[in-house]
Enzyme design. Structure first.
Site, PDB file in Angstrom:
ATOM      1  N   GLY A   1      46.845  57.408  63.138  1.00 40.74           N
ATOM      2  CA  GLY A   1      48.256  57.452  63.924  1.00 40.74           C
ATOM      3  C   GLY A   1      48.609  58.803  64.378  1.00 40.74           C
ATOM      4  O   GLY A   1      47.643  59.736  64.290  1.00 40.74           O
ATOM      5  N   ASP A   2      49.473  58.801  65.436  1.00 41.79           N
ATOM      6  CA  ASP A   2      50.027  60.214  66.087  1.00 41.79           C
ATOM      7  C   ASP A   2      49.015  60.581  66.590  1.00 41.79           C
ATOM      8  O   ASP A   2      48.985  62.022  66.864  1.00 41.79           O
ATOM      9  CB  ASP A   2      50.656  60.949  64.480  1.00 41.79           C
ATOM     10  CG  ASP A   2      51.319  60.416  63.780  1.00 41.79           C
ATOM     11  OD1 ASP A   2      52.572  59.807  64.011  1.00 41.79           O
ATOM     12  OD2 ASP A   2      51.334  60.802  62.555  1.00 41.79           O
TER      13      ASP A   2
ATOM     14  N   ARG B   1      56.814  33.202  54.610  1.00 49.60           N
ATOM     15  CA  ARG B   1      57.583  32.286  55.343  1.00 49.60           C
ATOM     16  C   ARG B   1      58.787  32.162  55.077  1.00 49.60           C
ATOM     17  O   ARG B   1      59.421  31.057  55.098  1.00 49.60           O
ATOM     18  CB  ARG B   1      56.727  30.851  55.109  1.00 49.60           C
ATOM     19  CG  ARG B   1      55.226  31.008  55.924  1.00 49.60           C
ATOM     20  CD  ARG B   1      54.453  29.786  55.289  1.00 49.60           C
ATOM     21  NE  ARG B   1      54.151  30.250  53.867  1.00 49.60           N
ATOM     22  CZ  ARG B   1      53.439  29.506  53.191  1.00 49.60           C
ATOM     23  NH1 ARG B   1      52.733  28.326  53.575  1.00 49.60           N
ATOM     24  NH2 ARG B   1      53.198  29.848  51.845  1.00 49.60           N
TER      25      ARG B   1
ATOM     26  N   ARG C   1      58.053  64.543  58.327  1.00 52.29           N
ATOM     27  CA  ARG C   1      57.293  64.953  57.455  1.00 52.29           C
ATOM     28  C   ARG C   1      55.913  65.879  57.900  1.00 52.29           C
ATOM     29  O   ARG C   1      55.754  65.483  58.880  1.00 52.29           O
ATOM     30  CB  ARG C   1      56.642  63.990  56.456  1.00 52.29           C
ATOM     31  CG  ARG C   1      57.749  63.006  55.719  1.00 52.29           C
ATOM     32  CD  ARG C   1      57.052  61.898  55.074  1.00 52.29           C
ATOM     33  NE  ARG C   1      56.484  60.738  55.811  1.00 52.29           N
ATOM     34  CZ  ARG C   1      56.021  59.650  55.540  1.00 52.29           C
ATOM     35  NH1 ARG C   1      55.651  59.614  54.272  1.00 52.29           N
ATOM     36  NH2 ARG C   1      55.373  59.001  56.646  1.00 52.29           N
TER      37      ARG C   1
ATOM     38  N   GLY D   1      56.487  56.480  66.284  1.00 48.66           N
ATOM     39  CA  GLY D   1      57.279  57.543  67.134  1.00 48.66           C
ATOM     40  C   GLY D   1      56.583  57.987  68.222  1.00 48.66           C
ATOM     41  O   GLY D   1      55.595  58.946  68.076  1.00 48.66           O
ATOM     42  N   HIS D   2      56.722  57.457  69.367  1.00 41.90           N
ATOM     43  CA  HIS D   2      55.733  57.809  70.555  1.00 41.90           C
ATOM     44  C   HIS D   2      56.694  58.866  71.552  1.00 41.90           C
ATOM     45  O   HIS D   2      57.800  58.480  71.930  1.00 41.90           O
ATOM     46  CB  HIS D   2      55.361  56.548  71.385  1.00 41.90           C
ATOM     47  CG  HIS D   2      54.534  55.682  70.427  1.00 41.90           C
ATOM     48  ND1 HIS D   2      54.088  54.380  71.128  1.00 41.90           N
ATOM     49  CD2 HIS D   2      53.745  55.689  69.457  1.00 41.90           C
ATOM     50  CE1 HIS D   2      53.325  53.833  70.114  1.00 41.90           C
ATOM     51  NE2 HIS D   2      53.120  54.464  69.021  1.00 41.90           N
TER      52      HIS D   2
ATOM     53  N   ALA E   1      57.174  62.453  64.046  1.00 43.05           N
ATOM     54  CA  ALA E   1      58.193  62.199  65.160  1.00 43.05           C
ATOM     55  C   ALA E   1      59.243  61.405  64.421  1.00 43.05           C
ATOM     56  O   ALA E   1      60.489  61.637  64.960  1.00 43.05           O
ATOM     57  CB  ALA E   1      57.680  61.469  66.087  1.00 43.05           C
TER      58      ALA E   1
ATOM     59  N   LYS F   1      49.512  58.469  71.508  1.00 44.80           N
ATOM     60  CA  LYS F   1      49.464  57.480  72.453  1.00 44.80           C
ATOM     61  C   LYS F   1      50.493  57.317  73.398  1.00 44.80           C
ATOM     62  O   LYS F   1      50.341  56.953  74.494  1.00 44.80           O
ATOM     63  CB  LYS F   1      49.368  56.015  71.576  1.00 44.80           C
ATOM     64  CG  LYS F   1      48.224  56.149  70.529  1.00 44.80           C
ATOM     65  CD  LYS F   1      48.472  54.848  69.520  1.00 44.80           C
ATOM     66  CE  LYS F   1      49.421  54.909  68.548  1.00 44.80           C
ATOM     67  NZ  LYS F   1      49.029  56.094  67.747  1.00 44.80           N
TER      68      LYS F   1
ATOM     69  N   ASP G   1      44.030  71.578  73.512  1.00 39.49           N
ATOM     70  CA  ASP G   1      44.835  73.071  73.754  1.00 39.49           C
ATOM     71  C   ASP G   1      44.928  73.743  72.179  1.00 39.49           C
ATOM     72  O   ASP G   1      45.168  74.809  72.023  1.00 39.49           O
ATOM     73  CB  ASP G   1      45.855  73.197  74.566  1.00 39.49           C
ATOM     74  CG  ASP G   1      46.719  71.897  73.893  1.00 39.49           C
ATOM     75  OD1 ASP G   1      46.501  71.037  73.899  1.00 39.49           O
ATOM     76  OD2 ASP G   1      47.780  72.545  73.904  1.00 39.49           O
TER      77      ASP G   1
END
Ligand code: IMP
Length: 427
Positions: free
Chosen positions: A11-12, A142, A298, A39-40, A294, A15, A328
């Site tokens: 993740g992170d 369910r 954390r 958090g994109h 994001a 994306k 970079d």
């Protein structure tokens, strides 16, 4: 051609920027799993947007944004995001579509998330405390409440009562009342109504009419409920399989798969991270990469690029190519390491172990490459990268087993190197 964009690590990976960048090639952007644990982050003209639930295509006028049945929706978080976008002048009204089969996250799910973490003690997952796991638990058991249920106040009342009663039996503060939960939900239901559709049908009609769809993943393959480092995972299929189940489409709808990977590795929360750096270098990557969550703020755990994990992701998802982000951040390092295999006792492993115990016993085997002192930040052509950076990327491609079709050299849209196509899609 439709394209899936998903996380190839934990993740992170960045994306949001990649989806935003390629979105103009598509008519529709569809999220298929996860919730507001994502958090994109997208920067447009210097303005920063953090998208949690709404697909990252929303910043392009004219694109339709779809939230599929595989997503879990906290209505409070959804409307907070809609309102925030509205204040920035971005109207979602005509452009948002939500599946009637998507499950809802309710206030008791957040309480149960905290309770479950507290009970696990030392073995806690380090969740985002957004109620994601408990909402998916209810779905599988369910007893979940779906967006479509908001149109039936009577049935909804019974479900909310049952679920709040169950919550009060588990949580120490056992005073939650079902009526305010129901009333709030009915109001949200009213507001959501114009957006609610049969997403599977809507997407297949769109495809029949020649429209191209971008499938947007959240979290990453190593956090996938089935293929990730279980139990230290999220509760949904972040890998490509989630596209079919989370939107109601057959596998042939997926034309190509682009995996997003950072030029190093990060992870937030608990669980194994073989290339983790604890000393000065970990700190250096965290600070220069702004590696703080994001959503939760954390600090992220940082390490060198783990090609074993990315190769696994290539296999699980059938990746055609990578989008390599944050190159970079490595500017100015004297030497850079790539983990190309693991050592496990006397054995060398080139495949990511299926067993967590074995993974825990693995040590990364590194190759050391020269770094570069000339900044790569903002570079837009591969040929303009310093020679050691080009060598680093070439080696990452070799050890990962797929080409890097996109290289990101900064957070802005144009701080990007585009290098060819993914399955015929010209980037
Ligand atoms: P949950 O999804 O809140 O249940 O958290 C389960 C695990 O997934 C934790 O380790 C979280 O830190 C991690 N996680 C959930 N969402 C994200 C994300 O968007 N990026 C990175 N890690 C995430």
């Amino acid at each position: 051609m439709n394209l899936a964009i998903l996380g190839a690590q934990w993740g992170d990976e960045g994306k949001g920027k990649i989806v935003d960048l390629v979105a103009p090639h598509f008519s529709i952007v569809a999220r298929y799993q996860g919730g507001h644990n994502a958090g994109h982050t997208v920067y447009v003209d210097g303005a920063k947007f953090i998208l949690r639930l709404i697909p990252s295509g929303i910043l392009h006028p004219g694109l339709t944004c779809v939230i599929g049945n595989g997503v879990v929706i906290d209505p409070r978080a959804l409307f907070a995001e809609v309102d925030e976008l509205g204040r920035a002048g971005i109207k979602v009204d005509e452009r948002l579509v939500i599946s009637d089969k998507a499950h809802l996250i309710l206030p008791y799910h957040r309480d149960l998330d905290l309770l479950s973490e507290a009970r696990r003690g030392e073995r806690k997952i380090g969740t985002t405390s957004r109620g994601i796991g408990p909402a998916y638990e209810d779905k599988i058991a369910r007893r979940g409440i779906r967006v479509g249920d908001l149109a039936d106040p009577r049935g909804l009342e019974q479900d909310v009562r049952d679920n709040v009663t169950a919550r009060n039996r588990l949580v120490q503060d056992n005073t939650m009342e079902w009526r305010p939960v129901l009333e709030e939900l009915l109001q949200y239901g009213e507001r959501m109504r114009p957006w609610v559709h049969d997403v599977s049908l809507m997407l297949s009609d769109a495809m029949r009419n020649g429209k191209a769809i971008l499938f947007e993943g959240a979290q990453g393959t190593l956090l996938d409920i089935d293929h990730g480092t279980y139990p230290y995972v999220t509760s949904s299929n972040a890998s490509v399989g989630g596209v079919c189940t989370g939107l109601g489409l057959g596998p042939r709808a997926i034309g190509g798969v682009l995996g997003v990977a950072k030029a190093y590795t990060t992870r937030v929360g608990e669980g194994p991270l073989p290339t983790e750096l604890f000393g000065e270098m970990g700190h250096r990557l965290r600070e220069s990469g702004h590696e703080y969550g994001a959503v939760t703020g954390r600090p992220r755990r940082c390490g060198w690029y783990d090609a074993v994990a990315v190769r696994y992701s290539v296999r699980i998802n059938g990746l055609d190519a990578l989008a390599l982000t944050k190159l970079d951040v490595l500017d100015g390092l004297e030497r850079i390491q790539i983990c190309s295999s693991y050592r496990c006792g006397s054995r060398t492993l080139t495949e990511f172990p299926s067993d967590l115990g074995q993974l825990a016993a693995c040590e990364p085997v590194y190759e050391s490459l020269p770094g570069w002192s000339v900044p790569t930040r903002g570079v837009r052509r591969f040929a303009d990268l310093p020679e050691p950076a080009r060598r680093y990327v070439a080696r990452l491609e070799e050890v990962s087993g797929v080409p890097a079709a996109i290289i990101s050299t900064g957070s802005a849209r144009d701080e990007t190197i585009l290098r060819g196509d993914v399955q015929g899609l010209k980037l």
